[in-house]
Design a protein around this motif. Structure first.
Motif, PDB file in Angstrom:
ATOM      1  N   THR A  54      72.328  68.275  35.711  1.00  0.00           N
ATOM      2  CA  THR A  54      72.599  67.516  36.928  1.00  0.00           C
ATOM      3  C   THR A  54      73.471  66.298  36.626  1.00  0.00           C
ATOM      4  OG1 THR A  54      70.491  68.210  37.869  1.00  0.00           O
ATOM      5  CG2 THR A  54      71.537  66.272  38.855  1.00  0.00           C
ATOM      6  N   GLY A  55      74.589  66.187  37.337  1.00  0.00           N
ATOM      7  CA  GLY A  55      75.495  65.055  37.164  1.00  0.00           C
ATOM      8  C   GLY A  55      76.586  65.273  36.149  1.00  0.00           C
ATOM      9  N   TRP A  56      76.708  66.487  35.611  1.00  0.00           N
ATOM     10  CA  TRP A  56      77.701  66.693  34.553  1.00  0.00           C
ATOM     11  C   TRP A  56      79.137  66.696  35.085  1.00  0.00           C
ATOM     12  CZ3 TRP A  56      80.227  71.265  32.073  1.00  0.00           C
ATOM     13  CH2 TRP A  56      80.428  72.335  32.953  1.00  0.00           C
ATOM     14  N   GLU A  57      79.290  66.641  36.405  1.00  0.00           N
ATOM     15  CA  GLU A  57      80.629  66.566  36.974  1.00  0.00           C
ATOM     16  C   GLU A  57      81.180  65.136  37.004  1.00  0.00           C
ATOM     17  OE1 GLU A  57      77.810  65.473  40.157  1.00  0.00           O
ATOM     18  OE2 GLU A  57      77.868  67.044  38.622  1.00  0.00           O
ATOM     19  N   LYS A  58      80.363  64.150  36.673  1.00  0.00           N
ATOM     20  CA  LYS A  58      80.795  62.756  36.719  1.00  0.00           C
ATOM     21  C   LYS A  58      81.776  62.439  35.587  1.00  0.00           C
ATOM     22  CE  LYS A  58      76.275  61.258  38.521  1.00  0.00           C
ATOM     23  NZ  LYS A  58      76.699  60.934  39.899  1.00  0.00           N
ATOM     24  N   PRO A 112      68.753  67.110  28.402  1.00  0.00           N
ATOM     25  CA  PRO A 112      69.245  66.227  29.466  1.00  0.00           C
ATOM     26  C   PRO A 112      68.683  66.644  30.820  1.00  0.00           C
ATOM     27  CG  PRO A 112      70.958  67.767  28.800  1.00  0.00           C
ATOM     28  CD  PRO A 112      69.826  67.947  27.830  1.00  0.00           C
ATOM     29  N   LYS A 113      68.283  65.663  31.609  1.00  0.00           N
ATOM     30  CA  LYS A 113      67.783  65.912  32.960  1.00  0.00           C
ATOM     31  C   LYS A 113      68.846  65.593  34.014  1.00  0.00           C
ATOM     32  CE  LYS A 113      63.779  67.278  31.572  1.00  0.00           C
ATOM     33  NZ  LYS A 113      63.418  68.706  31.685  1.00  0.00           N
ATOM     34  N   ARG A 114      69.494  64.466  33.862  1.00  0.00           N
ATOM     35  CA  ARG A 114      70.531  64.092  34.829  1.00  0.00           C
ATOM     36  C   ARG A 114      71.359  62.947  34.255  1.00  0.00           C
ATOM     37  NH1 ARG A 114      65.699  62.373  36.189  1.00  0.00           N
ATOM     38  NH2 ARG A 114      65.368  60.118  36.403  1.00  0.00           N
ATOM     39  N   ALA A 115      72.609  62.926  34.671  1.00  0.00           N
ATOM     40  CA  ALA A 115      73.495  61.811  34.365  1.00  0.00           C
ATOM     41  C   ALA A 115      73.446  60.848  35.535  1.00  0.00           C
ATOM     42  CB  ALA A 115      74.911  62.314  34.140  1.00  0.00           C
ATOM     43  N   GLU A 116      73.200  59.600  35.246  1.00  0.00           N
ATOM     44  CA  GLU A 116      73.039  58.607  36.299  1.00  0.00           C
ATOM     45  C   GLU A 116      74.284  57.740  36.416  1.00  0.00           C
ATOM     46  OE1 GLU A 116      69.454  56.522  35.380  1.00  0.00           O
ATOM     47  OE2 GLU A 116      68.163  58.207  35.950  1.00  0.00           O
ATOM     48  N   GLY A 117      74.565  57.316  37.646  1.00  0.00           N
ATOM     49  CA  GLY A 117      75.744  56.520  37.934  1.00  0.00           C
ATOM     50  C   GLY A 117      76.372  57.003  39.219  1.00  0.00           C
ATOM     51  N   GLU A 163      76.582  55.991  33.760  1.00  0.00           N
ATOM     52  CA  GLU A 163      75.973  54.711  33.394  1.00  0.00           C
ATOM     53  C   GLU A 163      74.766  54.911  32.483  1.00  0.00           C
ATOM     54  OE1 GLU A 163      75.029  52.693  37.014  1.00  0.00           O
ATOM     55  OE2 GLU A 163      77.118  52.627  37.703  1.00  0.00           O
ATOM     56  N   ALA A 164      74.138  56.089  32.568  1.00  0.00           N
ATOM     57  CA  ALA A 164      72.967  56.379  31.733  1.00  0.00           C
ATOM     58  C   ALA A 164      72.692  57.873  31.770  1.00  0.00           C
ATOM     59  CB  ALA A 164      71.740  55.609  32.215  1.00  0.00           C
ATOM     60  N   LEU A 165      71.947  58.338  30.783  1.00  0.00           N
ATOM     61  CA  LEU A 165      71.507  59.730  30.731  1.00  0.00           C
ATOM     62  C   LEU A 165      69.993  59.761  30.646  1.00  0.00           C
ATOM     63  CD1 LEU A 165      72.291  62.779  30.443  1.00  0.00           C
ATOM     64  CD2 LEU A 165      72.060  62.458  27.970  1.00  0.00           C
ATOM     65  N   ALA A 166      69.364  60.511  31.561  1.00  0.00           N
ATOM     66  CA  ALA A 166      67.916  60.706  31.536  1.00  0.00           C
ATOM     67  C   ALA A 166      67.603  61.990  30.786  1.00  0.00           C
ATOM     68  CB  ALA A 166      67.357  60.768  32.954  1.00  0.00           C
ATOM     69  N   VAL A 167      66.677  61.913  29.832  1.00  0.00           N
ATOM     70  CA  VAL A 167      66.283  63.081  29.046  1.00  0.00           C
ATOM     71  C   VAL A 167      64.772  63.228  29.117  1.00  0.00           C
ATOM     72  CG1 VAL A 167      68.256  62.832  27.506  1.00  0.00           C
ATOM     73  CG2 VAL A 167      66.074  61.798  26.888  1.00  0.00           C
ATOM     74  N   GLY A 168      64.304  64.451  28.880  1.00  0.00           N
ATOM     75  CA  GLY A 168      62.878  64.710  28.909  1.00  0.00           C
ATOM     76  C   GLY A 168      62.486  65.753  27.896  1.00  0.00           C
ATOM     77  N   PRO A 169      61.212  65.801  27.494  1.00  0.00           N
ATOM     78  CA  PRO A 169      60.768  66.737  26.460  1.00  0.00           C
ATOM     79  C   PRO A 169      60.736  68.182  26.951  1.00  0.00           C
ATOM     80  CG  PRO A 169      58.902  65.540  27.368  1.00  0.00           C
ATOM     81  CD  PRO A 169      60.118  64.927  27.966  1.00  0.00           C
ATOM     82  N   VAL A 170      61.017  69.102  26.045  1.00  0.00           N
ATOM     83  CA  VAL A 170      60.966  70.534  26.341  1.00  0.00           C
ATOM     84  C   VAL A 170      60.247  71.251  25.209  1.00  0.00           C
ATOM     85  CG1 VAL A 170      63.053  70.566  27.765  1.00  0.00           C
ATOM     86  CG2 VAL A 170      63.239  70.899  25.288  1.00  0.00           C
ATOM     87  N   SER A 171      59.712  72.429  25.518  1.00  0.00           N
ATOM     88  CA  SER A 171      59.025  73.228  24.512  1.00  0.00           C
ATOM     89  C   SER A 171      60.024  73.999  23.669  1.00  0.00           C
ATOM     90  CB  SER A 171      58.077  74.210  25.205  1.00  0.00           C
ATOM     91  OG  SER A 171      58.812  75.134  25.993  1.00  0.00           O
ATOM     92  N   ALA A 216      67.079  75.292  28.843  1.00  0.00           N
ATOM     93  CA  ALA A 216      66.446  73.983  28.995  1.00  0.00           C
ATOM     94  C   ALA A 216      67.177  73.088  29.979  1.00  0.00           C
ATOM     95  CB  ALA A 216      66.352  73.299  27.629  1.00  0.00           C
ATOM     96  N   ALA A 217      68.515  73.079  29.920  1.00  0.00           N
ATOM     97  CA  ALA A 217      69.276  72.110  30.716  1.00  0.00           C
ATOM     98  C   ALA A 217      69.773  72.654  32.044  1.00  0.00           C
ATOM     99  CB  ALA A 217      70.475  71.616  29.907  1.00  0.00           C
ATOM    100  N   VAL A 218      69.866  73.977  32.180  1.00  0.00           N
ATOM    101  CA  VAL A 218      70.425  74.569  33.392  1.00  0.00           C
ATOM    102  C   VAL A 218      69.371  75.333  34.186  1.00  0.00           C
ATOM    103  CG1 VAL A 218      72.224  76.082  34.328  1.00  0.00           C
ATOM    104  CG2 VAL A 218      72.671  74.749  32.254  1.00  0.00           C
ATOM    105  N   LEU A 219      68.711  76.313  33.555  1.00  0.00           N
ATOM    106  CA  LEU A 219      67.762  77.148  34.291  1.00  0.00           C
ATOM    107  C   LEU A 219      66.484  76.418  34.652  1.00  0.00           C
ATOM    108  CD1 LEU A 219      67.803  80.780  32.866  1.00  0.00           C
ATOM    109  CD2 LEU A 219      68.646  79.927  35.052  1.00  0.00           C
ATOM    110  N   GLU A 220      66.002  75.550  33.778  1.00  0.00           N
ATOM    111  CA  GLU A 220      64.728  74.890  34.027  1.00  0.00           C
ATOM    112  C   GLU A 220      64.854  73.660  34.924  1.00  0.00           C
ATOM    113  OE1 GLU A 220      61.897  76.018  33.435  1.00  0.00           O
ATOM    114  OE2 GLU A 220      62.299  77.639  32.023  1.00  0.00           O
ATOM    115  N   THR A 221      66.044  73.440  35.458  1.00  0.00           N
ATOM    116  CA  THR A 221      66.213  72.397  36.470  1.00  0.00           C
ATOM    117  C   THR A 221      66.193  73.063  37.832  1.00  0.00           C
ATOM    118  OG1 THR A 221      68.628  72.579  36.321  1.00  0.00           O
ATOM    119  CG2 THR A 221      67.562  70.990  34.869  1.00  0.00           C
TER     120      THR A 221
END
Length: 534
Positions: A157-161, A241-246, A251-259, A375-380
């Motif tokens: 999410t947000g990779w088009e920025k 990566p969860k989302r690019a913010e801005g 302006e920032a990248l939100a990340v989260g844990p995955v299995s 992790a970054a595409v399907l699980e969102t």
């Protein structure tokens, strides 16, 4: 029996007007291309070396040929300054010039052609070149393709920025153009190419705030990883990566844990301040010219993905066409020692050096890419555009949705509910088929940002191995070619141009508007006006 008479309205027997001929044409002025050019010159061959750098800022803005992601400064608009920067970045260019090599910077190759059963009238390997103002055809006895590598995209999410860009593009801007605007970056991936690139960017003044890896361990050398950590980079394994913010720019990248299989697990998200996110999950050999030509390719984990089939002299399956450097294969030892690529270039030019095979891969390339996409595409939520050019999401690719302009969103009752297997058959799904049905990969960037993602999505949806999915094909022109420029180079012979207005004499397929009656039928066609099928 009557003697065979060729169709006078076909192009059989005509010739292609070549603007120039050369013994050796080298495409790409990286380490392999420069070494190939120097070796060919040493052997007494006439050599033309072309390289598309400096790239026009408008082309960079379209993310061609790399995913620049708006990461360049305004300095790229000064073509003279960029030309000087390109020459200064590679001292071997000056050495090649002194050796008498015809060097043409800012010149791209948009297509390669060679004799085949379909085009047997070609005089030999032929390349189409363009410099922004004109295009022309060059015949060569040997063509050496040394086009390098690019980066695999990742649709979080947000990779088009602006600020989400390929690691190779960032290196190009920093090392060749001195025009990278990045100050603080987060790197995705941990391959040897990624780690070496991150260290090179840090040496160029970029702060590498963090390295994100979905797996529990690094895919690259531990020594490089440790060096990156000693420089202050935070290493985050088992994160995605969860989302690019801005608003418009990063302006920032939100990340989260995955299995281990890429599924999100309980744990707090972390937000890392940055102005750039560098995609380093996969370095991809740039084989577009070779694939469009018809060279045989194969998926080879040890060589970094889909690569041309080569003999010990670096020759492809098309006579007179060779490949060297990263487009011929990518592996850690080659990345860390440019002499490997230079040796390939010398072999391709006719040098006597022995071929060196890559070692066995240190990790499963296909599984690595699948894990990142899972992790970054399907699980969102699946709403990020995998194909940014045509605005096609992962969900729409997997459900084989038609383009939105056909209006299917407003007709929910007509949406199909079948899975991709029932839509595309029992064989491994073909990305070319998906492209025609969804338009994913048909945009301006010609699929450079979504190609490997589509392959991964199809593999994940069907349970196939990544390497078993057929590779999407390329077609010329592989670089932007304005129609005005292309038309200016059309110097057909009189025999070839005689029937152009009726598609080589097929009146049933096309008639000039001024020849069309108000009502046209085959029965009303004037006598003697032949139809090809008759």
């Amino acid at each position: 029996m009557a003697a065979y008479t060729p169709d006078p309205k076909s192009i059989a027997g005509t010739t292609l007007n070549l603007h120039e001929r050369v013994e050796v044409l080298v495409i790409g002025a990286g380490p392999a291309g420069l070494a190939a050019a120097m070796e060919a010159a040493r052997l007494g061959r006439s050599v033309v070396l072309v390289d598309e750098n400096p790239i026009a800022p408008e082309t960079m803005g379209e993310n061609l040929p790399l995913h620049f992601g708006g990461g360049m400064t305004q300095a790229v608009r000064n073509r003279n300054a960029m030309l000087e920067a390109v020459v200064a970045s590679a001292p071997e260019i000056a050495e090649a010039f002194e050796a008498g090599i015809d060097i043409r910077l800012g010149t791209a190759c948009w297509g390669l052609y060679a004799p085949s059963p379909a085009v047997g009238w070609l005089p030999g390997p032929v390349a189409g070149l363009v410099d922004g103002e004109r295009t022309w055809m060059v015949g060569a006895e040997r063509i050496i393709v040394a086009t390098g590598r690019r980066d695999m995209g990742l649709a979080f999410t947000g990779w088009e920025k602006d600020g989400v860009m390929g690691l190779t593009a960032a290196l190009r801007l920093a090392q060749r153009y001195a025009a990278l605007r990045t100050r603080r970056a987060v790197v995705l991936g941990s391959t040897a190419e990624t780690l070496q690139g991150a260290l090179a960017l840090r040496a160029a003044g970029v702060e590498i705030a963090a390295l994100i890896e979905t797996n529990a361990t690094s895919a690259g050398p531990e020594a490089l990883l440790a060096e990156l950590e000693r420089g202050g980079t935070q290493l985050l394994f088992g994160q995605a990566p969860k989302r690019a913010e801005g608003a418009d720019a990063i302006e920032a990248l939100a990340v989260g844990p995955v299995s281990a299989d890429g599924a999100p697990i309980a744990g707090a998200e972390m937000t890392i301040a940055c102005d750039t996110v560098l995609l380093g999950i996969g370095a991809v050999p740039v084989i577009e010219l070779l694939d469009a030509l018809g060279c045989r390719t194969v998926f080879d984990t040890a060589r970094g993905g889909v690569v041309p089939v080569l003999d010990p002299a670096q020759q492809t399956t098309i006579a007179g066409v060779c490949a060297a450097g990263d487009c011929a294969g990518i592996w850690a030892e080659k990345t860390l020692d440019t002499e490997v690529a230079r040796a390939e270039g010398r072999r391709a030019a006719g040098g006597a050096e022995a071929a060196v095979s890559p070692p066995a891969a240190s990790y499963d390339l296909g599984a690595y890419r699948l894990n990142w996409v899972r992790a970054a595409v399907l699980e969102t939520d699946g709403t990020a555009h995998v194909c940014q050019c045509e605005e096609v999401t992962a969900r729409e690719i997997l459900e084989v949705r038609p383009p939105r302009y056909l209006g299917w969103e407003s007709r929910p009752s007509r949406r199909n509910s079948r899975d991709i297997r029932s839509l595309l058959g029992a064989a491994p799904p073909n990305p070319d088929q998906v492209k025609r049905l969804t338009r994913a990969g048909m945009g301006v960037c010609q699929g450079r940002r979504c190609r490997e993602q589509v392959t991964a999505l199809l593999a994940l949806a069907t349970g196939e191995e990544y390497g078993s999915i057929p590779a999407a094909t390329y077609r010329a022109p592989v670089r932007p070619l304005p129609l005005m420029v292309a038309a200016a180079a059309s110097e057909e012979s009189p025999a070839m141009a005689q029937h152009w207005d009726t598609w080589f004499g097929m009146p049933s397929q096309y008639l000039p508007p001024w020849d069309l009656p108000e009502t046209y039928t085959a029965a009303s066609r004037p006598k003697g006006h032949e139809v090809a099928s008759e």
